[in-house]
Design an enzyme around this catalytic site. Structure first.
Site, PDB file in Angstrom:
ATOM      1  N   LEU A  12       5.188  10.476  -2.390  1.00 45.83           N
ATOM      2  CA  LEU A  12       5.837   9.177  -2.611  1.00 45.83           C
ATOM      3  C   LEU A  12       5.508   8.198  -1.479  1.00 45.83           C
ATOM      4  CD1 LEU A  12       9.357  10.282  -3.921  1.00 45.83           C
ATOM      5  CD2 LEU A  12       7.408   9.428  -5.249  1.00 45.83           C
ATOM      6  N   THR A  14       2.768   4.993  -0.347  1.00 39.41           N
ATOM      7  CA  THR A  14       2.542   3.664  -0.923  1.00 39.41           C
ATOM      8  C   THR A  14       2.140   3.754  -2.380  1.00 39.41           C
ATOM      9  OG1 THR A  14       1.878   2.804   1.238  1.00 39.41           O
ATOM     10  CG2 THR A  14       1.204   1.538  -0.700  1.00 39.41           C
ATOM     11  N   VAL A  15       1.231   4.679  -2.688  1.00 38.94           N
ATOM     12  CA  VAL A  15       0.724   4.789  -4.062  1.00 38.94           C
ATOM     13  C   VAL A  15       1.784   5.387  -4.987  1.00 38.94           C
ATOM     14  CG1 VAL A  15      -1.012   5.868  -5.539  1.00 38.94           C
ATOM     15  CG2 VAL A  15      -1.674   4.929  -3.315  1.00 38.94           C
ATOM     16  N   GLU A 131      -9.143   8.996 -12.461  1.00 39.16           N
ATOM     17  CA  GLU A 131      -9.710   7.647 -12.360  1.00 39.16           C
ATOM     18  C   GLU A 131      -9.474   7.020 -10.991  1.00 39.16           C
ATOM     19  OE1 GLU A 131     -11.989   5.041 -12.941  1.00 39.16           O
ATOM     20  OE2 GLU A 131     -11.515   5.648 -14.996  1.00 39.16           O
ATOM     21  N   LYS A 207     -16.433  10.488  -2.671  1.00 41.31           N
ATOM     22  CA  LYS A 207     -16.428   9.687  -3.893  1.00 41.31           C
ATOM     23  C   LYS A 207     -17.785   9.748  -4.593  1.00 41.31           C
ATOM     24  CE  LYS A 207     -12.970   6.607  -1.888  1.00 41.31           C
ATOM     25  NZ  LYS A 207     -12.735   5.279  -1.264  1.00 41.31           N
TER      26      LYS A 207
END
Length: 433
Positions: A12, A14-15, A131, A207
């Site tokens: 829990l 920022t995102v 995603e 990534k």
């Protein structure tokens, strides 16, 4: 309408808080779009007392995220813990083993354990959606996996780390040093106290490993990526790039070659006329070269609570609809392990900055070493820049035509051995359109 999809969120920060707020704000619209309500029923985090701007009393609290993953209170597990191992991995594995699909934004987890988790998801006929793991709010995963399914992709490359792009942008536009821009990025929260993961290129490499798998149907292989960061980039390099018609960007590049699939992360000079060169600040961008669409560039916010939450909620919506794709575009058994050619086999143009001692024979020696290895030079620039190079030395900038990296490095080793240089050579690859 079907029964609600019950969501459990582990992490829990920022995102995580932004995901809850977005689901609250879009509750009615989202239910209409997916045909069922989507509600958060369980949460887990390190500190229950921390102020997050959300009412936690609505949810069942779990001190242990693995317990949340196995709980009958949820139908879907959202992993936002971070890290490649530990409770992030344990929670994702437990959720899949318990028959629950998983949504994650964790690129490190996927880079290291993506094949393992995808195999488990396939065995359980469950979704593993990620995603948000690459380029924040940019829908690059779905674009590669589904939107371009009819294309053969030759190259995918982009700016995948906002911290590095912010630093290079500030250096270029304001003439600030690398150290000053890094300090400002840390002050603004774009860079961590220990920024190595970002500026060293490792975040981009994780990534890129995911993008390469999606683009080329290969197994995720972060160990096959050649990685360089931006620590060595100076104002002299950015000024030279500007005069030559380029900008310097930290790029992650995956492309087909005669030797297999190249995967590389390094500072690159890109033409100012290219779409990727226009991307400044903390923005991310990904360019795809494919046979049917030719060149496609997607740009947008690559980090931040709202942007990342947008991508996570998009995955949640797919699962609520019953959409399930092979996580990496193909079943794990169909993913290939093509050769990963080393950087010495890379072929392209190069920018070389030399600090050459101002004495007879130096220029001739450099030219000789380049000629010995049949390196053709597109341009040679010699110019003094006060305060940017060692005293008694002259800056010499060479731009080569396409050649092999091994050849360039051998030539530079010979130049160093000749003893005419006052500092280590600077080498930046040129990524042409």
């Amino acid at each position: 309408m079907q029964r609600p999809l019950r969501v459990g969120i582990a992490g829990l920060g920022t995102v995580g808080a932004a995901v809850i707020k977005l689901l609250d704000r879009q509750a009615e619209a989202l239910a209409s779009r997916v045909g069922r309500a989507v509600i958060v029923t369980g949460v887990s985090a390190r500190d229950k007392t921390k102020e997050r701007g959300i009412d936690l009393s609505r949810f069942v609290w779990f001190d242990d995220p693995v317990a949340l993953a196995r709980s009958e209170e949820i139908d879907l597990f959202v992993e936002l813990i971070g890290g490649a191992d530990g409770t992030a991995l344990a929670g994702a594995e437990q959720a899949l083993a318990s028959g629950k699909p998983v949504v994650t934004a964790n690129k490190a987890l996927l880079a290291r354990h993506g094949m393992r988790l995808a195999t488990l998801a396939e065995e359980m006929s469950l979704a593993l959606a990620f995603e948000a793991s690459v380029a924040g709010g940019i829908p690059i995963v779905k674009t590669l996996r589904e939107g371009l399914a009819g294309n053969s992709i030759e190259r995918v490359y982009g700016i995948l780390n906002g911290t590095c792009n912010y630093i290079l942008s500030r250096m270029e536009t304001e003439g600030l040093s690398f150290e000053a821009c890094l300090a400002e990025a840390q002050k603004l929260g774009y860079a961590e106290a220990d920024p190595t993961f970002d500026i060293g290129g490792f975040d981009t490499a994780h990534k890129l490993a995911i993008l390469a798998s999606l683009a080329f149907g290969t197994a995720v292989d972060p160990e096959g990526i050649s990685v360089e960061g931006i620590e060595s980039i100076s104002l002299a390099d950015l000024q030279a790039a500007d005069e030559l018609g380029y900008r310097v960007k930290l790029l992650g590049v995956a492309q087909r070659s005669a030797d297999g699939i190249e995967q590389r992360v390094h500072p690159s000079m890109v033409p100012k006329t290219s779409a990727i060169a226009q991307v400044m600040g903390v923005t991310n961008a990904v360019t795809i070269d494919a046979d049917a669409v030719h060149e496609l560039t997607l740009a947008g916010p690559g980090a931040g609570g709202e942007a990342t939450a947008s991508a996570i909620v998009a995955d949640i919506a797919d699962i609520a609809r019953g959409v399930r794709s092979a996580p990496f575009g193909l079943p794990v058994a169909a993913l290939t392990s093509l050769p990963r050619p080393p950087m010495r086999l890379h072929q392209g143009g190069y920018y070389i900055r030399l600090s050459v001692e101002d004495r007879p024979g130096a220029a001739a020696a450099i030219a000789k070493r380049m000629a010995e290895r049949e390196i053709s030079l597109e341009s040679i620039v010699q110019r003094r820049r006060p305060g940017t190079i060692a005293s008694g030395a002259v800056p010499v900038i060479l731009v080569t035509y396409a050649t092999h990296e091994q050849t360039v490095r051998e030539a530079l080793d010979a130049v160093v051995a000749d003893g005419y240089l006052a500092a280590k050579p600077q080498l930046i690859r040129i990524e042409r359109e």
